[in-house]
Scaffold this motif. Structure first.
Motif, mmCIF file in Angstrom:
data_model
loop_
_atom_site.group_PDB
_atom_site.id
_atom_site.type_symbol
_atom_site.label_atom_id
_atom_site.label_comp_id
_atom_site.label_asym_id
_atom_site.label_seq_id
_atom_site.Cartn_x
_atom_site.Cartn_y
_atom_site.Cartn_z
ATOM 1 N N GLU A 6 -1.551 -12.017 -10.286
ATOM 2 C CA GLU A 6 -1.709 -10.585 -10.562
ATOM 3 C C GLU A 6 -1.839 -9.764 -9.286
ATOM 4 O OE1 GLU A 6 -4.940 -7.902 -13.109
ATOM 5 O OE2 GLU A 6 -5.101 -10.082 -13.046
ATOM 6 N N ARG A 7 -2.566 -10.322 -8.308
ATOM 7 C CA ARG A 7 -2.868 -9.558 -7.094
ATOM 8 C C ARG A 7 -2.134 -10.175 -5.903
ATOM 9 N NH1 ARG A 7 -8.621 -11.174 -8.239
ATOM 10 N NH2 ARG A 7 -9.006 -10.769 -6.039
ATOM 11 N N PRO A 8 -2.030 -9.444 -4.799
ATOM 12 C CA PRO A 8 -1.437 -10.057 -3.608
ATOM 13 C C PRO A 8 -2.262 -11.275 -3.189
ATOM 14 C CG PRO A 8 -2.423 -7.915 -3.101
ATOM 15 C CD PRO A 8 -2.435 -8.049 -4.584
ATOM 16 N N ILE A 9 -1.598 -12.249 -2.613
ATOM 17 C CA ILE A 9 -2.263 -13.527 -2.305
ATOM 18 C C ILE A 9 -3.458 -13.313 -1.365
ATOM 19 C CG2 ILE A 9 -0.732 -14.110 -0.346
ATOM 20 C CD1 ILE A 9 -1.965 -16.612 -2.999
ATOM 21 N N GLY A 22 -3.699 -8.395 10.706
ATOM 22 C CA GLY A 22 -2.465 -8.233 9.945
ATOM 23 C C GLY A 22 -2.719 -8.071 8.453
ATOM 24 N N CYS A 23 -3.489 -8.989 7.872
ATOM 25 C CA CYS A 23 -3.540 -9.050 6.407
ATOM 26 C C CYS A 23 -4.939 -9.151 5.823
ATOM 27 C CB CYS A 23 -2.688 -10.215 5.908
ATOM 28 S SG CYS A 23 -3.292 -11.834 6.435
ATOM 29 N N GLY A 24 -5.965 -8.915 6.625
ATOM 30 C CA GLY A 24 -7.329 -9.046 6.093
ATOM 31 C C GLY A 24 -7.764 -7.775 5.371
ATOM 32 N N GLU A 34 0.351 -7.155 2.411
ATOM 33 C CA GLU A 34 0.137 -7.775 1.095
ATOM 34 C C GLU A 34 1.382 -8.542 0.662
ATOM 35 O OE1 GLU A 34 -3.064 -4.857 -1.081
ATOM 36 O OE2 GLU A 34 -0.933 -4.415 -1.371
ATOM 37 N N THR A 35 1.151 -9.765 0.189
ATOM 38 C CA THR A 35 2.222 -10.648 -0.251
ATOM 39 C C THR A 35 2.142 -10.841 -1.757
ATOM 40 O OG1 THR A 35 2.193 -11.850 1.845
ATOM 41 C CG2 THR A 35 3.118 -13.013 -0.067
ATOM 42 N N ILE A 43 7.030 -11.247 -1.647
ATOM 43 C CA ILE A 43 7.587 -9.906 -1.430
ATOM 44 C C ILE A 43 6.499 -9.004 -0.848
ATOM 45 C CG2 ILE A 43 8.590 -7.882 -2.575
ATOM 46 C CD1 ILE A 43 9.479 -10.188 -4.719
ATOM 47 N N CYS A 44 6.864 -8.279 0.196
ATOM 48 C CA CYS A 44 5.913 -7.411 0.898
ATOM 49 C C CYS A 44 6.596 -6.094 1.194
ATOM 50 C CB CYS A 44 5.492 -8.106 2.201
ATOM 51 S SG CYS A 44 4.575 -7.061 3.352
#
Lengths: 157, 157
Positions: A6-9, A22-24, A34-35, A43-44
């Protein structure tokens, strides 16, 4: 579009380590990459800001490298949970770090235009995943990347 | 230590294009990467801030990729002026962009510890320079990079 999770990994990464620039999600100054995982590809989407320029109006390569890095690692994580038939957030935790990053810059990308990254695991071993990533901006591929991601036994130095 | 050019090579980039997030002196939010040229190598020192983490205390790969990218391009520029026997800032302007970036992450680097990057032109053609870069943190090599830099005929999209 529907996604497997449901949510980005990155939303499933544990609170105490979710500080990556980057992604925190807990890095207030970070990029918040977000992936989303559709079962085959990560997909980002990301829209570079004026400060992310190399030259006026053109995105700098370090941002593209950062997007490819974090998104490809996120894709490796998502694919590994799916391969184990588990939801991210379930135990044991799956984490990867980047051992090698390759980026080919194919054409300039414009600041302010949304980029779409699509990443796919092209090699899957017990400890290592290879992820290929394509970056499209304005309908044109601007960069291609390959990330060699290694399963982390532990984090930190 | 004395350098061939008094100032970092990025100080000679024209005002109107010196906006790169990595190395532009006119980007107030950027990293301000500086390349000093000793006649054989480009040397860069940079101390990662807490916000540049991947996991707590460990530098994120995107920063290292950015440092290698901008510093290697700066090294290609500095070496090209020297090869032409000219001072940077003289006409015609020499600029490069990154066509390919490869980074091997060898060991974790600590946030707060000064990094030293040393870059050297290993291949020099009419339009293309290949630059190899080593990144040391805490006395240990944390990453190695190779940048393929191409002479820019013009800038922008």
């Amino acid at each position: 579009m529907s996604y497997v999770y449901e949510r980005p990994i990155q939303d499933y990464y544990p609170d105490d380590i979710a500080v990556c620039f980057g992604c925190g999600r807990h890095n207030p100054e970070g990029l918040h990459i977000e992936t989303y995982w559709d079962g085959a590809e990560g997909i980002c989407r990301f829209t570079p800001l004026p400060r992310h320029a190399a030259y006026p109006g053109v995105v700098y390569g370090g941002l593209i490298a950062s997007l490819i890095d974090c998104h490809s690692v996120g894709t490796a994580v998502a694919a590994a949970y799916q391969q184990q038939g588990r939801q991210p957030g379930s135990e044991p935790l799956i984490l990867f770090f980047t051992a090698r990053l390759e980026v080919d810059f194919v054409s300039p990308a414009a600041v302010g235009a949304e980029m779409e990254l699509r990443a796919r695991v092209t090699g899957f071993g017990e400890r290592k995943s290879v992820v290929a990533c394509s970056v499209v901006s304005g309908g044109v591929e601007c960069a291609r990347g390959v990330v060699t991601a290694v399963r982390a036994a532990k984090l930190g130095i």
